[in-house]
Design a protein around this motif. Sequence first.
Motif, mmCIF file in Angstrom:
data_model
loop_
_atom_site.group_PDB
_atom_site.id
_atom_site.type_symbol
_atom_site.label_atom_id
_atom_site.label_comp_id
_atom_site.label_asym_id
_atom_site.label_seq_id
_atom_site.Cartn_x
_atom_site.Cartn_y
_atom_site.Cartn_z
ATOM 1 N N GLN A 15 0.828 -1.203 0.000
ATOM 2 C CA GLN A 15 0.000 0.000 0.000
ATOM 3 C C GLN A 15 0.864 1.256 0.000
ATOM 4 O O GLN A 15 2.019 1.220 0.441
ATOM 5 N N ILE A 16 0.288 2.336 -0.474
ATOM 6 C CA ILE A 16 0.950 3.632 -0.358
ATOM 7 C C ILE A 16 0.983 3.954 1.139
ATOM 8 O O ILE A 16 -0.061 3.999 1.786
ATOM 9 N N GLY A 38 -4.149 -1.817 -2.630
ATOM 10 C CA GLY A 38 -4.920 -1.279 -1.515
ATOM 11 C C GLY A 38 -5.465 0.102 -1.807
ATOM 12 O O GLY A 38 -5.242 0.671 -2.879
ATOM 13 N N PRO A 39 -6.188 0.639 -0.838
ATOM 14 C CA PRO A 39 -6.798 1.955 -1.039
ATOM 15 C C PRO A 39 -5.775 3.083 -0.952
ATOM 16 O O PRO A 39 -4.722 2.937 -0.336
ATOM 17 N N ILE A 40 -6.108 4.187 -1.579
ATOM 18 C CA ILE A 40 -5.311 5.399 -1.433
ATOM 19 C C ILE A 40 -5.655 5.962 -0.056
ATOM 20 O O ILE A 40 -6.826 6.200 0.239
ATOM 21 N N PRO A 41 -4.668 6.151 0.822
ATOM 22 C CA PRO A 41 -4.951 6.575 2.189
ATOM 23 C C PRO A 41 -5.716 7.898 2.258
ATOM 24 O O PRO A 41 -5.439 8.830 1.501
ATOM 25 N N ALA A 42 -6.669 7.955 3.178
ATOM 26 C CA ALA A 42 -7.449 9.174 3.371
ATOM 27 C C ALA A 42 -6.564 10.337 3.821
ATOM 28 O O ALA A 42 -6.932 11.494 3.634
ATOM 29 N N ASP A 43 -5.385 10.028 4.353
ATOM 30 C CA ASP A 43 -4.466 11.083 4.794
ATOM 31 C C ASP A 43 -3.973 11.958 3.655
ATOM 32 O O ASP A 43 -3.345 12.992 3.902
ATOM 33 N N GLU A 59 -2.271 -1.144 -8.828
ATOM 34 C CA GLU A 59 -3.425 -1.964 -8.505
ATOM 35 C C GLU A 59 -4.193 -1.346 -7.344
ATOM 36 O O GLU A 59 -4.761 -2.048 -6.510
ATOM 37 N N SER A 60 -4.170 -0.026 -7.267
ATOM 38 C CA SER A 60 -4.830 0.692 -6.175
ATOM 39 C C SER A 60 -6.337 0.567 -6.272
ATOM 40 O O SER A 60 -6.900 0.448 -7.360
ATOM 41 N N ARG A 61 -6.968 0.621 -5.108
ATOM 42 C CA ARG A 61 -8.426 0.590 -5.020
ATOM 43 C C ARG A 61 -8.878 1.859 -4.313
ATOM 44 O O ARG A 61 -8.105 2.511 -3.629
ATOM 45 N N PHE A 78 -5.730 2.771 -15.232
ATOM 46 C CA PHE A 78 -5.146 1.424 -15.152
ATOM 47 C C PHE A 78 -4.903 0.991 -13.703
ATOM 48 O O PHE A 78 -3.806 0.580 -13.329
ATOM 49 N N ASN A 79 -5.916 1.118 -12.875
ATOM 50 C CA ASN A 79 -5.881 0.642 -11.499
ATOM 51 C C ASN A 79 -7.052 -0.303 -11.285
ATOM 52 O O ASN A 79 -7.615 -0.823 -12.241
ATOM 53 N N GLN A 80 -7.447 -0.500 -10.056
ATOM 54 C CA GLN A 80 -8.574 -1.357 -9.714
ATOM 55 C C GLN A 80 -9.690 -0.540 -9.059
ATOM 56 O O GLN A 80 -10.405 -1.040 -8.196
ATOM 57 N N LEU A 81 -9.821 0.722 -9.442
ATOM 58 C CA LEU A 81 -10.848 1.578 -8.855
ATOM 59 C C LEU A 81 -12.217 1.056 -9.270
ATOM 60 O O LEU A 81 -12.427 0.679 -10.413
ATOM 61 N N SER A 82 -13.158 1.038 -8.318
ATOM 62 C CA SER A 82 -14.495 0.553 -8.630
ATOM 63 C C SER A 82 -15.524 1.406 -7.902
ATOM 64 O O SER A 82 -15.184 2.228 -7.050
#
Length: 106
Positions: A15-16, A38-43, A59-61, A78-82
């Motif tokens: 993850q980032i 993994g997700p992009i951190p809310a921070d 492969e970020s979500r 080109f990520n896994q955003l949904s």
Amino acid sequence: NSGVLILFTNSLSGQIPSTLFQCTSLIEIDVSQNSLTGPIPADISKLQHLQTFLTHQNESRGSTFGNLSSLLQTDMAFNQLSGTIPTAIGSLSQLQRLSLAYNRLS
């Protein structure tokens, strides 16, 4: 002081790290073409001066834009955003370039 963090094409994985967003003077982050997951951190919303955020070909979500009022461009293709495109994008009045291509957004 303004900072730029360029880490594209470095075989980074995982993850980032949210600690990255403690560098509040960053105006540009490029972590494209890695294997980040993994997700992009809310921070990320702590980066009030961030103008460019590039994370394409990972492969970020998820997608968090928070209060990034200075954001000029972001490329998250080109990520896994949904899911749905975040309505917060509409409040990014400075945004000039947005790429969300090749994801699973509706």
